[in-house]
Design an enzyme around this catalytic site. Sequence first.
Site, mmCIF file in Angstrom:
data_model
loop_
_atom_site.group_PDB
_atom_site.id
_atom_site.type_symbol
_atom_site.label_atom_id
_atom_site.label_comp_id
_atom_site.label_asym_id
_atom_site.label_seq_id
_atom_site.Cartn_x
_atom_site.Cartn_y
_atom_site.Cartn_z
ATOM 1 N N ASN A 9 8.648 47.871 -2.943
ATOM 2 C CA ASN A 9 7.520 47.054 -2.487
ATOM 3 C C ASN A 9 7.555 47.080 -0.964
ATOM 4 O O ASN A 9 8.402 46.439 -0.353
ATOM 5 C CB ASN A 9 7.680 45.624 -3.018
ATOM 6 C CG ASN A 9 6.624 44.690 -2.474
ATOM 7 O OD1 ASN A 9 5.646 45.120 -1.865
ATOM 8 N ND2 ASN A 9 6.818 43.391 -2.700
ATOM 9 N N LYS A 11 5.438 45.933 1.111
ATOM 10 C CA LYS A 11 4.817 44.773 1.766
ATOM 11 C C LYS A 11 3.906 45.253 2.900
ATOM 12 O O LYS A 11 3.274 46.299 2.759
ATOM 13 C CB LYS A 11 5.907 43.793 2.223
ATOM 14 C CG LYS A 11 6.870 43.461 1.071
ATOM 15 C CD LYS A 11 7.818 42.335 1.327
ATOM 16 C CE LYS A 11 8.662 42.110 0.077
ATOM 17 N NZ LYS A 11 9.572 40.986 0.206
ATOM 18 N N HIS A 95 3.147 38.192 -6.710
ATOM 19 C CA HIS A 95 4.379 38.189 -5.914
ATOM 20 C C HIS A 95 4.529 36.818 -5.253
ATOM 21 O O HIS A 95 3.529 36.195 -4.876
ATOM 22 C CB HIS A 95 4.314 39.297 -4.851
ATOM 23 C CG HIS A 95 5.619 39.481 -4.147
ATOM 24 N ND1 HIS A 95 6.027 38.651 -3.138
ATOM 25 C CD2 HIS A 95 6.623 40.369 -4.337
ATOM 26 C CE1 HIS A 95 7.239 39.032 -2.729
ATOM 27 N NE2 HIS A 95 7.616 40.076 -3.446
ATOM 28 N N GLU A 97 5.276 35.939 -2.394
ATOM 29 C CA GLU A 97 4.649 35.804 -1.074
ATOM 30 C C GLU A 97 3.155 35.537 -1.219
ATOM 31 O O GLU A 97 2.554 34.830 -0.404
ATOM 32 C CB GLU A 97 4.935 37.056 -0.226
ATOM 33 C CG GLU A 97 6.392 37.071 0.240
ATOM 34 C CD GLU A 97 6.996 38.446 0.429
ATOM 35 O OE1 GLU A 97 6.258 39.434 0.552
ATOM 36 O OE2 GLU A 97 8.248 38.530 0.451
ATOM 37 N N GLU A 165 11.966 37.479 -9.742
ATOM 38 C CA GLU A 165 12.407 37.486 -8.352
ATOM 39 C C GLU A 165 12.655 36.052 -7.889
ATOM 40 O O GLU A 165 11.706 35.350 -7.508
ATOM 41 C CB GLU A 165 11.336 38.119 -7.459
ATOM 42 C CG GLU A 165 10.998 39.542 -7.826
ATOM 43 C CD GLU A 165 10.355 40.274 -6.655
ATOM 44 O OE1 GLU A 165 10.933 41.272 -6.209
ATOM 45 O OE2 GLU A 165 9.311 39.817 -6.172
ATOM 46 N N GLY A 171 14.545 38.886 0.514
ATOM 47 C CA GLY A 171 14.658 39.136 1.944
ATOM 48 C C GLY A 171 15.734 38.308 2.630
ATOM 49 O O GLY A 171 15.780 38.238 3.858
ATOM 50 N N SER A 211 16.770 41.035 -2.742
ATOM 51 C CA SER A 211 17.909 41.655 -2.053
ATOM 52 C C SER A 211 18.656 42.663 -2.935
ATOM 53 O O SER A 211 19.878 42.776 -2.852
ATOM 54 C CB SER A 211 18.852 40.588 -1.509
ATOM 55 O OG SER A 211 18.163 39.739 -0.600
HETATM 56 P P1 PGA Z 1 13.792 42.218 -0.954
HETATM 57 O O1 PGA Z 1 12.307 41.943 -1.530
HETATM 58 O O2 PGA Z 1 14.354 43.361 -1.761
HETATM 59 O O3 PGA Z 1 13.583 42.571 0.488
HETATM 60 O O4 PGA Z 1 14.557 40.966 -1.150
HETATM 61 C C1 PGA Z 1 12.037 42.003 -2.897
HETATM 62 C C2 PGA Z 1 10.582 41.719 -3.152
HETATM 63 O O5 PGA Z 1 10.004 40.861 -2.474
HETATM 64 O O6 PGA Z 1 9.974 42.336 -4.044
#
Ligand code: PGA
Length: 250
Positions: A9, A11, A95, A97, A165, A171, A211
């Site tokens: 992803n 982003k 997601h 976010e 998630e 992140g 992560s």
């Molecule tokens: P990350 O993000 O691997 O940077 O923690 C995962 C995601 O948001 O899909």
Amino acid sequence: MRKQILAGNWKMNKTSDEVQEFFDTFRNRVNQSWNQVEVMFAVPYTLLAYAREAANGYATILAQNVHYEDSGAYTGEVSIAQLKDSGINGAIVGHSERRQYFAETDEAVAKKVAKLLSEKMLAIACVGETQAEREAERTREVITRQVLAIFAAAPAVDHLVIAYEPVWAIGTGLTASLEQAQEVHSHIRGLARQHYGVEAADSLRILYGGSAKASNIGGLVAQQDIDGGLVGGVSLNPNEFADMIDTVTG
Ligand code: PGA
């Protein structure tokens, strides 16, 4: 036997030059068994066509969102027909976010899932609890609510993938422990069993995200109900993402 998925992803990252560079490196770097897993990248709208071309069959390219209406006065949104027109056959929806910063509700996520599946497009639908919810021991309740909203919109599990998630792990460098992750994945599969029956639930892919990286993906996919990863940060680097593929296919 469920085929594992490693989905990057990106982003709001990368420009067209960087996409070309990424896939030039990636295509040379991946091992011969890369296609034992389904490799996907969800990229910004402006990069969809570039990425599809640059990936050259080495990965499926997905959108990071989609609107549920066919067309009309929805400034800034992109429809399923427009994705298809760019040669794209799936999207991430819900997601955290999007839920957090763009007020996306369970209801909106459900509408997107329903629309994608009705068009036989892949929907990677995300669920996950916040840190406060986990600390308040509300993880199960939150996941149940989010997952049932998705299932209510999905007549069958074909083309549906769930990504668990935990928001506190995205992140942050914090990963759910194997036990924490497996516990939630198993709960989600249990809900699928109740909703769709044993056989369909057994075929549903449930990805872990938060992560994920080469050093922890092996332990994660070794868990009974974890069928791959949704990967943010690490997916921006072709070598590190290829390391993850090596681990999963190794
Ligand atoms: P990350 O993000 O691997 O940077 O923690 C995962 C995601 O948001 O899909």
